[in-house]
Design an enzyme around this catalytic site. Structure first.
Site, short mmCIF file in Angstrom:
data_model
loop_
_atom_site.label_atom_id
_atom_site.label_comp_id
_atom_site.label_asym_id
_atom_site.label_seq_id
_atom_site.Cartn_x
_atom_site.Cartn_y
_atom_site.Cartn_z
N GLU A 280 52.89 14.86 -11.08
CA GLU A 280 52.46 15.88 -10.12
C GLU A 280 53.44 15.95 -8.95
OE1 GLU A 280 48.42 14.96 -9.02
OE2 GLU A 280 47.68 15.17 -11.08
N HIS A 299 45.21 19.67 -9.00
CA HIS A 299 44.57 18.46 -8.50
C HIS A 299 43.72 18.74 -7.26
CE1 HIS A 299 45.00 13.78 -8.46
NE2 HIS A 299 43.75 14.18 -8.17
#
Length: 334
Positions: A280, A299
């Site tokens: 990420e 997220h």
């Protein structure tokens, strides 16, 4: 006696939320300093020996001079920071786990580390259900087509429509605070819920193999541990019925994402929805950016106004216990 406190909030759990919660929970005199961290404008990462933290060691060390109590979400409690802050005695992390804190070094230095379990359980459960429905009803794809001026009747073809929740089986891998809430929501839809979790004993509990074999929908809610890392791979996805939907709003480490892409491309999975990823932000060129029938969010399953307010209130309550000399409710290194 005045206690010097650092509110090291960010743009989600803000300093104003932390300070308001402190003022409500702690009636005594507080000398509060502020440091605003860049998350989520700037992504978190590994800092020193801790994970998921804002890279602000130098700024934090400066702000912690003579500070006894720190409230934060993303500040890195590294060995370097601890050694530079000899007055620090309480470090409150307003998230579900203190992954940004070196607990061993904190314990050796006499610094208690607290956290905020359950702060985002409601938000994450609601987001999970939204992702499941979005993937099953192909809401993002159909919206994008309409926004681009395309009306596609083929979405109504039998092979292109997804299953209903009512009357179908949903398997939950993990049954903590989030999984339990998701189960209650699903039961309201008329779904049958199966659970795989070695640490609970509840109706509908089955082995992982049986859960995968029987479930038209599978949603992951386990923590990332050495035992759960990679627990859902190609073999596990192949065991799910053809046309199933897979959702992960827990941790990227639980899942083999290449196997997910393979199953989406082959049509074995009708759809998938992911809020967490192995890397990420997602790197350019990732298969995830091109694979069909995948719904993604960055997220943010736990992101709600209530999550931020609960997080601030939970850590402020432990500061109040510290001031009163009482045992801390959520201490990670007792």
């Amino acid at each position: 006696m005045t206690i010097r406190v650092l509110a090291a909030g960010d743009h989600f759990v803000t300093n104003s939320l932390l300070i308001d919660a402190l003022r409500h929970a702690v009636p005594g005199e507080l000398d509060i300093r502020e440091l605003t961290l860049p998350w989520p404008v700037r992504p978190f990462g590994r800092v020193g020996e801790v994970d998921e933290a804002s890279d602000v060691e130098d700024e934090l060390i400066e702000a912690l001079r003579d500070v006894e109590v720190c409230l934060t979400q993303m500040a890195p409690l590294t060995k370097r920071v601890i050694e530079a802050a000899p007055e620090l005695r309480l470090f409150c992390v307003s998230r579900g786990g203190p992954v940004n804190a070196n607990l061993e070094a904190a314990s050796q230095a006499g610094v208690a580390v607290t956290f905020a379990p359950g702060r985002n359980a409601v938000a994450t459960a609601e987001h999970t259900l939204a992702m499941l429905l979005a993937a099953t009803r192909r809401i993002p794809q159909t919206h994008a087509d309409l926004a681009g001026g395309v009306w596609r009747g083929d979405y109504y073809m039998y092979d292109n429509v997804g299953p209903e929740l009512e009357g179908n089986t949903v398997g939950l891998v993990g049954y903590g605070a989030i999984g339990r809430r998701v189960a209650r929501m699903l039961e309201g839809f008329g779904a049958t819920v199966l659970v795989y979790d070695p640490y609970v004993d509840v109706p509908g509990k089955v082995g992982l193999d049986e859960l995968l074999r029987r479930s038209h929908f599978v949603s992951l809610h386990a923590r990332a541990t050495p035992e759960t890392t990679g627990m859902i791979g190609a073999a596990e996805i192949a065991a799910m019925p053809r046309g199933s939907v897979l959702v992960n709003c827990a941790r990227g480490a639980l899942l083999d994402y290449d196997a997910v892409c393979d199953a989406l491309e082959s049509g074995h999975l009708f759809g998938a929805a992911m809020d967490v990823f192995p890397e990420e932000p997602i790197p350019p060129g990732s298969r995830l950016l091109a694979v069909p029938n995948l719904v993604m969010t960055p997220h943010l399953a736990g992101a709600s106004k209530e999550t931020a307010m609960k997080a601030a209130a939970i850590v402020a309550a432990d500061v109040a216990r510290y001031v009163r000399g009482e045992p801390l409710a959520h201490c990670a290194n007792p």
